[in-house]
Design a protein around this motif. Structure first.
Motif, PDB file in Angstrom:
ATOM      1  N   ILE A 240      59.796  25.206  16.255  1.00 16.26           N
ATOM      2  CA  ILE A 240      58.974  26.085  16.949  1.00 16.26           C
ATOM      3  C   ILE A 240      59.516  26.224  18.411  1.00 16.26           C
ATOM      4  O   ILE A 240      60.415  25.504  18.802  1.00 16.26           O
ATOM      5  CB  ILE A 240      57.455  25.867  17.278  1.00 16.26           C
ATOM      6  N   ARG A 241      59.183  27.445  18.936  1.00 20.07           N
ATOM      7  CA  ARG A 241      59.571  27.584  20.230  1.00 20.07           C
ATOM      8  C   ARG A 241      58.455  27.841  21.103  1.00 20.07           C
ATOM      9  O   ARG A 241      57.807  28.805  20.805  1.00 20.07           O
ATOM     10  CB  ARG A 241      60.589  28.770  20.532  1.00 20.07           C
ATOM     11  N   LEU A 242      58.280  26.808  22.035  1.00 20.24           N
ATOM     12  CA  LEU A 242      57.160  26.773  22.701  1.00 20.24           C
ATOM     13  C   LEU A 242      57.482  27.282  24.164  1.00 20.24           C
ATOM     14  O   LEU A 242      58.370  27.004  24.841  1.00 20.24           O
ATOM     15  CB  LEU A 242      56.678  25.310  22.764  1.00 20.24           C
ATOM     16  N   LEU A 243      56.277  27.612  24.711  1.00 17.74           N
ATOM     17  CA  LEU A 243      56.361  27.939  26.137  1.00 17.74           C
ATOM     18  C   LEU A 243      55.715  26.809  26.868  1.00 17.74           C
ATOM     19  O   LEU A 243      54.774  26.085  26.375  1.00 17.74           O
ATOM     20  CB  LEU A 243      55.232  29.225  26.605  1.00 17.74           C
ATOM     21  N   GLN A 244      55.900  26.678  28.042  1.00 21.01           N
ATOM     22  CA  GLN A 244      55.697  25.213  28.989  1.00 21.01           C
ATOM     23  C   GLN A 244      54.052  25.421  28.899  1.00 21.01           C
ATOM     24  O   GLN A 244      53.467  24.207  28.779  1.00 21.01           O
ATOM     25  CB  GLN A 244      55.943  25.504  30.491  1.00 21.01           C
ATOM     26  N   ASP A 245      53.577  26.449  29.144  1.00 14.51           N
ATOM     27  CA  ASP A 245      51.969  26.155  29.455  1.00 14.51           C
ATOM     28  C   ASP A 245      51.267  25.799  28.237  1.00 14.51           C
ATOM     29  O   ASP A 245      50.193  25.235  28.030  1.00 14.51           O
ATOM     30  CB  ASP A 245      51.303  27.434  29.933  1.00 14.51           C
ATOM     31  N   GLN A 246      51.901  26.212  27.036  1.00 16.10           N
ATOM     32  CA  GLN A 246      51.187  25.905  25.869  1.00 16.10           C
ATOM     33  C   GLN A 246      51.341  24.327  25.683  1.00 16.10           C
ATOM     34  O   GLN A 246      50.208  23.520  25.192  1.00 16.10           O
ATOM     35  CB  GLN A 246      52.223  26.274  24.607  1.00 16.10           C
ATOM     36  N   VAL A 247      52.618  23.838  26.150  1.00 13.50           N
ATOM     37  CA  VAL A 247      52.518  22.090  26.129  1.00 13.50           C
ATOM     38  C   VAL A 247      51.583  21.659  27.079  1.00 13.50           C
ATOM     39  O   VAL A 247      50.794  20.612  26.900  1.00 13.50           O
ATOM     40  CB  VAL A 247      54.033  22.009  26.472  1.00 13.50           C
ATOM     41  N   LEU A 248      51.214  22.026  27.964  1.00 15.03           N
ATOM     42  CA  LEU A 248      50.277  21.712  29.273  1.00 15.03           C
ATOM     43  C   LEU A 248      48.927  21.622  28.484  1.00 15.03           C
ATOM     44  O   LEU A 248      48.224  20.887  28.609  1.00 15.03           O
ATOM     45  CB  LEU A 248      50.414  22.721  30.412  1.00 15.03           C
ATOM     46  N   ARG A 249      48.747  22.993  27.814  1.00 12.52           N
ATOM     47  CA  ARG A 249      47.429  23.037  27.286  1.00 12.52           C
ATOM     48  C   ARG A 249      47.016  22.171  26.378  1.00 12.52           C
ATOM     49  O   ARG A 249      46.014  21.434  26.171  1.00 12.52           O
ATOM     50  CB  ARG A 249      47.183  24.337  26.636  1.00 12.52           C
ATOM     51  N   CYS A 250      47.985  21.826  25.481  1.00  7.55           N
ATOM     52  CA  CYS A 250      47.951  20.776  24.407  1.00  7.55           C
ATOM     53  C   CYS A 250      47.568  19.397  24.861  1.00  7.55           C
ATOM     54  O   CYS A 250      46.985  18.807  24.369  1.00  7.55           O
ATOM     55  CB  CYS A 250      49.139  20.784  23.478  1.00  7.55           C
ATOM     56  N   SER A 251      48.362  19.044  26.074  1.00  6.89           N
ATOM     57  CA  SER A 251      48.056  17.715  26.522  1.00  6.89           C
ATOM     58  C   SER A 251      46.520  17.707  26.988  1.00  6.89           C
ATOM     59  O   SER A 251      45.968  16.611  27.076  1.00  6.89           O
ATOM     60  CB  SER A 251      49.183  17.414  27.534  1.00  6.89           C
ATOM     61  N   GLN A 252      46.161  18.928  27.522  1.00  5.38           N
ATOM     62  CA  GLN A 252      44.953  18.683  28.049  1.00  5.38           C
ATOM     63  C   GLN A 252      43.961  18.520  26.872  1.00  5.38           C
ATOM     64  O   GLN A 252      42.948  17.703  27.017  1.00  5.38           O
ATOM     65  CB  GLN A 252      44.400  19.855  28.789  1.00  5.38           C
ATOM     66  N   VAL A 253      44.014  19.271  25.682  1.00  4.01           N
ATOM     67  CA  VAL A 253      43.205  19.147  24.846  1.00  4.01           C
ATOM     68  C   VAL A 253      43.092  17.678  24.238  1.00  4.01           C
ATOM     69  O   VAL A 253      42.322  17.012  23.710  1.00  4.01           O
ATOM     70  CB  VAL A 253      43.586  19.953  23.711  1.00  4.01           C
TER      71      VAL A 253
END
Lengths: 450, 243
Positions: A240-253
């Motif tokens: 996958i190619r992720l964007l940074q804010d996706q990674v941040l959101r996942c860490s919050q979840v």
């Protein structure tokens, strides 16, 4: 054994459902499946069920000499086994890439994050330390073995008791379990993982994928955290190619989920401690449900079918009335009746005369023949033929074989009598009331001789 | 290594760099004549040699062929002389296999594999000198080798590692900083779209610092991309000028 390939329609179905934000088992995007933790009679043995995924962890320890670079630290070893018991797609013997990846993730998540205090495992610095080994076996693979394995490892390590040791000068006394109560390990924190799976080029994500979702997913993000919101490991892989804010959101979840999971583990541990104190029997036998035909039966999931009902009602409301089924039944012979008039039919015509034998299943390879006192049976693909066995007006009919080269015309029985020449054709008469004979002019030779 | 200050009060690291400075980058394309593409990439003291072969027919079992795209095959190995102590097992141990797997996953997103169905692209990376940032050196070396081989790529893949000490992200960690045990995040980025092709974090890092670390990694990867594209352009100019 090679895994059965996933069919395209299954894949399409899952992807289509995801586009409408629906999961196959009715969960929401961020929902985990039901987690069940059971401990065995021995300390350090734990079975975790995450939906249908089942994982067993066992912790054991022994005294060894320490690693040369770290003389006063104990050794932690983790091993995850994926055997064909979990899924026929797993090969026995040499570990596949997936197994190695999971093992490394386990090591990084649990060992590098220092969740267990290794210095407390030292007995004599430089000579004897405890080597704590956690073996995790996957018993059933229904997706997300990683999360289940990490929960099992954490629970098992928290449950484990090592034998007590006292050191007096140079003398080391190792007490057996009967002499002194075994001592629990020092656990600083519990790193738990949350697996996110990505679909539709990163626009949809799901937590805790099932086996089917795992096979369809494009990529995976694994977030390992403890309840103090410290990230212990992060791994985004699989294409996958992720964007940074996706990674941040996942860490919050993930931080929310980890809190819930830690709660569940703590409660299970407390229940077990309680049960042992009260002398109740504990162990796997207790946790397996009896009185059921099968232990691994599926749980009922409520399905929300309101929208389906609403749409069905709409369709029914605006649908046309079905056509009136009242049609005249026309009795054409002893075994024949006709309901409705229908279209021009290419089947045989039934006369009103009695004693007509009919044979179904015939093919149209025949030319028009006059049959007298003979039964002709022809078996070919798409036409029906009537056989006549008396010297009546020949009513052998051969039917159109569907070929478009032939001209189809409809003749009445009287015409046949007048026709001496087989090749004679007339304009087809498409009237619906009487259809007696159809003669097609074909060039195909007859299959069977009479 | 305990007790060594990783970040001094004036903001200098063990090797004298600032927190956001990369080590010196040197790269040469086409170092091996027989391979389709090769590159030697040096990031400070870390040296990686990448060789790309393909796209060619699937070697070995034909059952691995994918009907709609190419199979990317990566192998990572460390030379026995690459570390201070001689390495016993150059490849086949868990860490090497894991690294090969990560490399493969990184490049499967970046290479336009749909253009070569039923074929195979091999990427072999060897670490000649290891001084921290092995994965990043491998990814950068492999990118340059793919460019040298002429294989169509979505974008350059630039990788950088970031550590975290004293509330400051340290870009491009060397071995001393890695061994100290703090958190290290390795990021492989496609610079133009700023999409993350691979991400891996070791050791503990508080969630609040995650965005800071990722931003530092993105900036570093963009700088690296500028350096790499400059090197490629210069190589091309030399090659065309020489003819």
């Amino acid at each position: 054994m090679k895994e059965t390939p996933l069919s395209n329609c299954e894949r399409e179905f899952v992807l289509l459902a995801l586009r409408e934000k629906k999961r196959l088992d009715g969960r929401q995007t961020y929902d985990y499946r039901k987690v069940k933790i059971a401990f065995g009679t021995e300390y350090g043995c734990c079975v975790v069920e995450l939906g249908k995924t089942r994982v067993l962890a066992q912790v054991s320890c022994e005294l060894v000499s320490p690693k040369p670079g770290r003389p006063s630290e104990g050794v932690l070893f983790f091993n995850l086994e994926l055997s064909p018991m979990a899924s026929p797609g797993f090969e026995p013997g040499r570990q596949s890439e997936m197994a190695i990846e999971m093992n490394r993730l386990l090591e990084r998540c649990l060992r590098s994050s220092r969740c267990v205090d290794t210095e407390s495992l030292c007995v004599i610095s430089g000579e004897k330390v405890w080597h704590v080994r956690t073996d995790i076996h996957a018993l059933n693979h229904d997706g997300n073995i990683m999360d289940a394995a990490v929960i099992a490892a954490n629970a098992a390590l928290a449950h484990f008791r090592r034998p007590d040791v006292t050191v007096q000068g140079e003398e080391v006394t190792l007490y057996s379990v009967k002499d002194r109560d075994p001592v629990p390990l020092t656990i600083h924190h519990m790193p738990l993982t949350t697996t996110f799976s990505f679909f539709h080029e990163g626009s949809r994500l799901l937590v805790d994928p099932t086996r089917l979702e795992e096979r369809v997913m494009e990529g995976r993000l694994l977030v390992a955290m403890n309840k103090h919101r410290e990230l212990c490991a992060l791994q985004a892989s699989g294409g996958i190619r992720l964007l940074q804010d996706q990674v941040l959101r996942c860490s919050q979840v993930s931080s929310v989920k980890v809190l819930e999971l830690t709660e569940i583990i703590q409660r299970a541990l407390q229940n077990d401690v309680q049960a042992r104190k009260e002398g109740r029997c504990c162990g796997f036998a207790e946790s397996l449900p009896v009185q059921r035909v099968t232990v691994a039966c599926a749980h009922e999931a409520t399905v929300n079918n309101e929208e389906a009902l609403r749409r069905a009602n709409e369709v029914v409301k605006f649908a046309e009335e079905p056509a009136d089924v009242e049609q005249p039944v026309c009795h054409r012979g002893p075994h024949t009746a006709q309901v409705g008039d229908g279209l021009v039919n290419s089947w045989l015509v039934v006369d009103d005369e009695p004693k007509s034998e009919e044979e179904a299943l015939d093919g149209g390879d025949l030319e028009g023949v006059k049959v007298e006192n003979e039964e002709v049976e022809e078996l070919s693909d798409d036409s029906v033929i009537i056989l006549e066995t008396h010297n009546r007006v020949p009513r052998v009919v051969q039917l159109s074989d569907g070929s478009e080269e032939d001209e189809v015309m409809i003749l009445s029985g009287k015409d046949l009598m007048n026709v001496s020449n087989k090749g004679c054709t007339k304009k087809a008469n498409n009237s619906d009331d009487v259809m007696e004979v159809m003669v097609t002019k074909t060039k195909k030779p007859r299959k069977r001789n009479k | 290594m305990a007790g060594m200050e990783l970040l001094s009060d004036q903001g200098y690291r063990v090797d004298g760099r600032r927190a956001s400075e990369l080590r010196r980058v040197q790269c040469r394309l086409g170092v091996l004549g027989h391979a389709d593409g090769s590159a030697l990439f040096q990031l400070g003291n870390t040296r990686a040699l990448a060789v790309v072969s393909g796209p060619h027919e699937i070697r070995g079992s034909k059952s691995k062929a994918l009907h709609d795209r190419a199979v990317v095959n990566c192998q990572y190995s460390m030379a026995t002389f690459s570390t201070t102590e001689r390495k016993r097992r150059p490849h086949g141990d868990r860490k090497s296999i894991e690294m090969s797997l990560h490399l493969r996953q990184t490049f499967e997103t970046a290479i336009l594999t749909q253009l070569f169905p039923r074929s195979q692209i091999d990427i072999f990376v060897q670490i000649l000198q290891s001084d921290g940032g092995n994965y990043c050196a491998c990814v950068n070396a492999a990118t340059m080798a793919l460019v040298d081989a002429g294989i169509p790529l979505q974008d350059y893949v630039c990788a950088c590692s970031v550590g975290f000490v004293d509330e400051t992200p340290l870009v491009d960690v060397c071995y001393a900083e890695e061994a100290a045990g703090g958190p290290v995040m390795a990021v492989a980025l496609l610079p133009r779209s700023e999409q993350v092709a691979f991400l891996s974090l070791d050791s503990r890092l508080h969630e609040d610092h995650l965005s800071g670390v990722m931003k530092a990694a993105t900036v570093a990867c963009r700088d690296l991309h500028a350096v790499l594209s400059r090197i490629v352009k210069e190589t091309l100019q030399e090659a065309t000028a020489g003819e």
